[in-house]
Design an enzyme around this catalytic site. Structure first.
Site, PDB file in Angstrom:
ATOM      1  N   LYS A   1       0.804  -1.219   0.000  1.00 37.86           N
ATOM      2  CA  LYS A   1       0.000   0.000   0.000  1.00 37.86           C
ATOM      3  C   LYS A   1       0.839   1.273   0.000  1.00 37.86           C
ATOM      4  CE  LYS A   1      -4.413  -1.820   1.470  1.00 37.86           C
ATOM      5  NZ  LYS A   1      -5.506  -1.841   2.451  1.00 37.86           N
TER       6      LYS A   1
ATOM      7  N   ARG B   1      -3.274  -9.989   4.945  1.00 38.13           N
ATOM      8  CA  ARG B   1      -3.664 -10.151   3.541  1.00 38.13           C
ATOM      9  C   ARG B   1      -2.546  -9.606   2.667  1.00 38.13           C
ATOM     10  NH1 ARG B   1      -6.082  -7.067  -0.516  1.00 38.13           N
ATOM     11  NH2 ARG B   1      -7.704  -8.130  -1.760  1.00 38.13           N
TER      12      ARG B   1
END
Length: 302
Positions: free
Chosen positions: A225, A265
Site C-alpha cells: 500500500k 492479507r
C-alpha cells in the site's frame, strides 16, 4: 461482546495456531498492485494454487479494484470474473474468501464454495449484504470504511485516528450483529489506506491492541500500500513501485502477527509466510520459556 484473548478463532474456518496468511488473487484489469496479470480464470486459479504452495492459508478472490478513482464494476461482470475462480480453487480444497461489495456476488461465490465474505464497505455499499451473510452463516470481514475512494468521499481527516476508527468500527460491528451475523463469525479490519494518510496507517498498526479490544479477530491488509511506499521513499521523495514493497509488507506482517492479528492479507506470500512463522516461534519461546541449549551456536557467530 465476549472477552477476547489471543488472536481468535473464526467459526466456520480452520483454526490456525498462528497468524494466518491470506493470499490475494485480483481478477481485475486495473488493480493498483498487479492489474491484469491474473485476469482470466485459468491463470487466476493457477496463481491461487501457487500462493497456497508458497504458504497461503486462504485465498481472497476479488473482481473489483478498490484503488482510489477506480471505476465501479457492475454486478454481472463481477460475477463473470469471480465465481469461476472461486469454484476452481474451492474444488481443489482451498479455503476461499470472496472480496466483494455486491451481495449477489457474495451469495453466488458462497454457493460456489467460498468460506468467507470480505466486504471493504462492511455491508454499507449494498443493503442486501448483511441479510445474505446472516442467512448463509458465512464469516464476515467488517472493514473501517468512509465511502468510495473518489472525490470528497475520501475524507481522510481525523483528530484521533485510532479512537475514531475503533469507535466507527464498533458501531458498524453492532449493526452487523443486529442484522443477524453471529458474533463468532465477525472479523474486523482497520482499513489501512482507505480514507487514511501515511501517519494514520502507521498509528493504527502501532495500536492493534485497541482494535483487538473490540472483541473480534483482526485482519491486517497492508500489502504494497501507498503508506509503505511513503516510508520507503528515497531522497528524492519518490516511492518505489507497488511490486517493490514486498519486503516492507513482510515486515508489517511480522509486526502484525506479533501484535496478535488473526490474519494478514498479502500479494506476495512466501516472505510473509516465513515472517509469521518466525513471529509464532518467538511467541512460543517467550510463552514456554524455552531457552534451548546451543541455540546461539558458532554457526551464527560474527
Amino acid at each position: 461482546m465476549s472477552n477476547y484473548s489471543g488472536r481468535g478463532r473464526v467459526a466456520g474456518l480452520p483454526a490456525w495456531n498462528r497468524c494466518a496468511v491470506m493470499g490475494v488473487v485480483n481478477v481485475t484489469p486495473d488493480s493498483f498492485s498487479d492489474g491484469g496479470r491474473w485476469f482470466d480464470t485459468t491463470t487466476a486459479v493457477k496463481h491461487g494454487l501457487d500462493l497456497v504452495a508458497q504458504g497461503a492459508d486462504l485465498i481472497d478472490v476479488g473482481g473489483e479494484s478498490t484503488r482510489p478513482g477506480a471505476t465501479r464494476v457492475d454486478e454481472a461482470e463481477e460475477l463473470r470474473r469471480v465465481v469461476p475462480v472461486v469454484r476452481g480453487l474451492a474444488s481443489e480444497g482451498v479455503t476461499v474468501s470472496v472480496d466483494t461489495m455486491h451481495a449477489r456476488v457474495a451469495e453466488q461465490a458462497l454457493a460456489a464454495g467460498a468460506a468467507l465474505v470480505n466486504d471493504v464497505s462492511g455491508g454499507l455499499a449494498d443493503p442486501a449484504m448483511i441479510p445474505v451473510v446472516a442467512d448463509t452463516g458465512a464469516p464476515f470481514v467488517v472493514m473501517h470504511w468512509r465511502g468510495f475512494l473518489e472525490g470528497g468521499a475520501i475524507r481522510g481527516v481525523y483528530d484521533d485516528v485510532v479512537t475514531e476508527v475503533v469507535d466507527e468500527l464498533r458501531a458498524r460491528v453492532e449493526a452487523v450483529l443486529e442484522g443477524g451475523v453471529a458474533a463468532d463469525r465477525v472479523v474486523v479490519d482497520p482499513g489501512l489506506g482507505f480514507s487514511k494518510e501515511t501517519g494514520h496507517d502507521l498509528a493504527l498498526l502501532a495500536r492493534l491492541d485497541r482494535l483487538r479490544g473490540l472483541g473480534h479477530p483482526v485482519l491486517v491488509a497492508a500489502s504494497r500500500k501507498r503508506f509503505l511506499g511513503r516510508v520507503l521513499a528515497g531522497p528524492d521523495g519518490a516511492p518505489p513501485p507497488a511490486r517493490e514493497r514486498d519486503a516492507a509488507t513482510a515486515a508489517v506482517s511480522a509486526l502484525a502477527a506479533h501484535a496478535g492479528a488473526w490474519a494478514v492479507r498479502v500479494h506476495e506470500v512466501r516472505a510473509t509466510a516465513d515472517a509469521v512463522r518466525v513471529a509464532h516461534a518467538v511467541e512460543e519461546a517467550r510463552t514456554t520459556g524455552d531457552h534451548t541449549p546451543g541455540a546461539c551456536s558458532s554457526e551464527g557467530a560474527r
